[in-house]
Design an enzyme around this catalytic site. Structure first.
Site, PDB file in Angstrom:
ATOM      1  N   ASP A  99     -32.402 -47.854  10.065  1.00  0.00           N
ATOM      2  CA  ASP A  99     -31.388 -47.939   9.015  1.00  0.00           C
ATOM      3  C   ASP A  99     -31.052 -46.588   8.400  1.00  0.00           C
ATOM      4  O   ASP A  99     -31.804 -45.620   8.494  1.00  0.00           O
ATOM      5  CB  ASP A  99     -31.827 -48.908   7.918  1.00  0.00           C
ATOM      6  CG  ASP A  99     -33.230 -48.621   7.381  1.00  0.00           C
ATOM      7  OD1 ASP A  99     -34.062 -48.039   8.115  1.00  0.00           O
ATOM      8  OD2 ASP A  99     -33.509 -48.983   6.222  1.00  0.00           O
ATOM      9  N   GLU A 166     -36.275 -50.075   6.953  1.00  0.00           N
ATOM     10  CA  GLU A 166     -37.397 -49.331   6.364  1.00  0.00           C
ATOM     11  C   GLU A 166     -37.084 -48.921   4.939  1.00  0.00           C
ATOM     12  O   GLU A 166     -37.967 -48.922   4.067  1.00  0.00           O
ATOM     13  CB  GLU A 166     -37.721 -48.099   7.211  1.00  0.00           C
ATOM     14  CG  GLU A 166     -38.932 -47.300   6.735  1.00  0.00           C
ATOM     15  CD  GLU A 166     -38.618 -46.320   5.623  1.00  0.00           C
ATOM     16  OE1 GLU A 166     -39.504 -46.089   4.763  1.00  0.00           O
ATOM     17  OE2 GLU A 166     -37.487 -45.788   5.591  1.00  0.00           O
TER      18      GLU A 166
END
Length: 434
Positions: A99, A166
């Site tokens: 991400d 994350e």
């Protein structure tokens, strides 16, 4: 399973010098670096926020299939699991996060992200790989390609994990809950790297034991009785409660926690009221809480609740609401695994380029795999060329930090080191014979 230590050098007995040189990770990376940098730029130009990483996930899955891995995707939201099998032997997991962040890029790079989307608050925001996850993804692909092309150099199984979210701290929990270690063979060890925005390329950092922090978010809603600001005696002021509580919270760290134990309580947000002369009914506080040991973490959270209840009781106010969320455990690198891999780093880079890292209070959900029973090791990767760091120093400036709109890695040099050291670490952990 990991009793005997092997190194790449020991393979000279089994392979001719010419064949070995061609298969060394450093040589392989040199031959394929241009295509890896091009792949990195593609990921950089197409960042996606946490739990929205569909394009990133699909591209990673495609690349791992091309490398020869058996791929399951999507898995646990937008996760990707690739399995490279090469006979009986130990099992190693390599993890990358997928991400990006709601940051509008300001680097001025020709391949800078132009992506815009709606953030969690519903407002439009730029999106940027300001934390180096694009380097992490490309590094994983490079290592996968190398291992798939050089199967005579290792034996066992490599799990290649692309993990979503994350940055929100929920991605690792998602893939574990989806059955990562039950639907696939549980790895014996797990490795990951993370770029360091203050470290020169060509260097790595390491630390055994705790290297990150437990991260907890706390929301406290203090209740009172609103009224006119000129008649405070008719009210119970939640802002006064909040003022007392903010100061009381700091005494938890300064007077209840041992000075040698790491702990942080930060009140990052206070919201109450709408006008000068109106005392509000409620006041909302948002906290981030950092610690390392489970014992300190438990004490901090319990003490926060106690202090909030005490502040309300002292004002004769209704009981407040205290809610805990976003819990991420601290990264604790396995001492034996670090000891096993560290000589590989030193042999490849030289002692002076393998640096003991200071413990940090940042969070990283790679820790969840350690909590799940797998020995883990996350190491830092230098990402800024020495000349650029020296330029910041001459100007009296600090290098842009991770999550900054101005941060960018020197991808070619970072990947040259990252793929080399991680691939060699895998070769160490998966020797071709026992």
């Amino acid at each position: 399973m990991f009793r005997r230590a092997f190194s790449v050098v020991s393979l000279v007995v089994a392979f001719s010098a010419g064949r070995l040189a061609a298969a060394e990770p450093k040589v392989w990376v040199g031959e394929h670096l241009t295509e890896l940098v091009e792949l990195y730029r593609e990921f950089h130009q197409h960042p996606e926020l946490s739990f929205q990483e569909r394009r990133t996930s699909a591209r990673l899955a495609e690349e791992l299939r091309r490398a020869g891995a058996e791929v399951t995707a999507p898995f646990g939201s937008n996760g990707v699991v690739g399995i490279l099998s090469n006979g009986p032997g130990p099992r190693v997991m390599l993890r990358t996060d997928l991400d990006a962040l709601p940051v509008t890029e300001q680097t001025g790079l020709v391949y800078a992200s132009q992506v815009k989307t709606k953030g969690q608050n519903g407002q439009e925001t730029g999106v940027m790989h300001a934390c180096g996850h694009d380097i992490h993804i490309t590094n994983l692909i490079g290592v996968a390609r190398y291992l798939a092309a050089n199967k005579d150099h290792w034996r066992g199984t490599v799990m290649l994990l692309g993990q979503p979210a994350e940055e929100l701290g929920g991605g690792a929990r998602n893939v574990l809950a989806a059955g990562l270690f039950t639907k696939f063979p549980k790895p014996d060890v797990a490795l990951a790297l993370h770029v360091d925005s203050t470290l020169a390329t060509g260097k790595v950092t390491y630390r055994a034991g705790y290297t990150g922090a437990n991260v907890d978010s706390v929301d406290i809603l203090l209740r009172g009785r609103g009224g006119h600001g000129a008649q405070p005696h008719t009210t119970i002021d939640p802002i006064v409660q909040a003022a007392q509580l903010v100061l009381d919270l700091q005494t938890i760290v300064s007077r209840e926690i041992k000075p040698i134990d790491a702990a942080v309580i930060t009140v990052g947000s206070i919201h109450a009221g709408a006008k000068h002369n109106i005392i509000a009914d409620t006041c909302h506080l948002q906290l981030t809480v950092r610690s390392q040991s489970p014992e300190v973490r438990k004490h901090l959270l319990s003490a926060i609740r106690r202090k909030a209840l005490a502040a309300a009781a002292s004002a004769g106010a209704p009981e407040p609401t205290v809610e805990f969320s976003d819990a991420t455990p601290a990264v604790k690198n396995d001492e034996q695994l670090v000891e096993r891999v560290l000589p590989v780093f030193r042999r490849l880079l030289g002692d002076e380029n393998v640096v003991l890292a200071e413990p940090k209070m940042g969070g990283e959900d790679f820790s969840e795999y350690g909590v799940a029973g797998v020995p883990i090791f996350m190491f830092g990767l230098g990402s800024v060329e020495p000349q650029r760091l020296a330029g910041f120093k001459r100007l009296g400036q600090s290098a842009p930090s991770l999550h900054s709109a101005l941060y960018y890695p020197d991808a070619e040099a970072a990947l040259a080191t990252g793929v080399n050291v991680m691939a060699n670490a895998v070769l160490e952990l998966l020797p071709p014979s026992n």
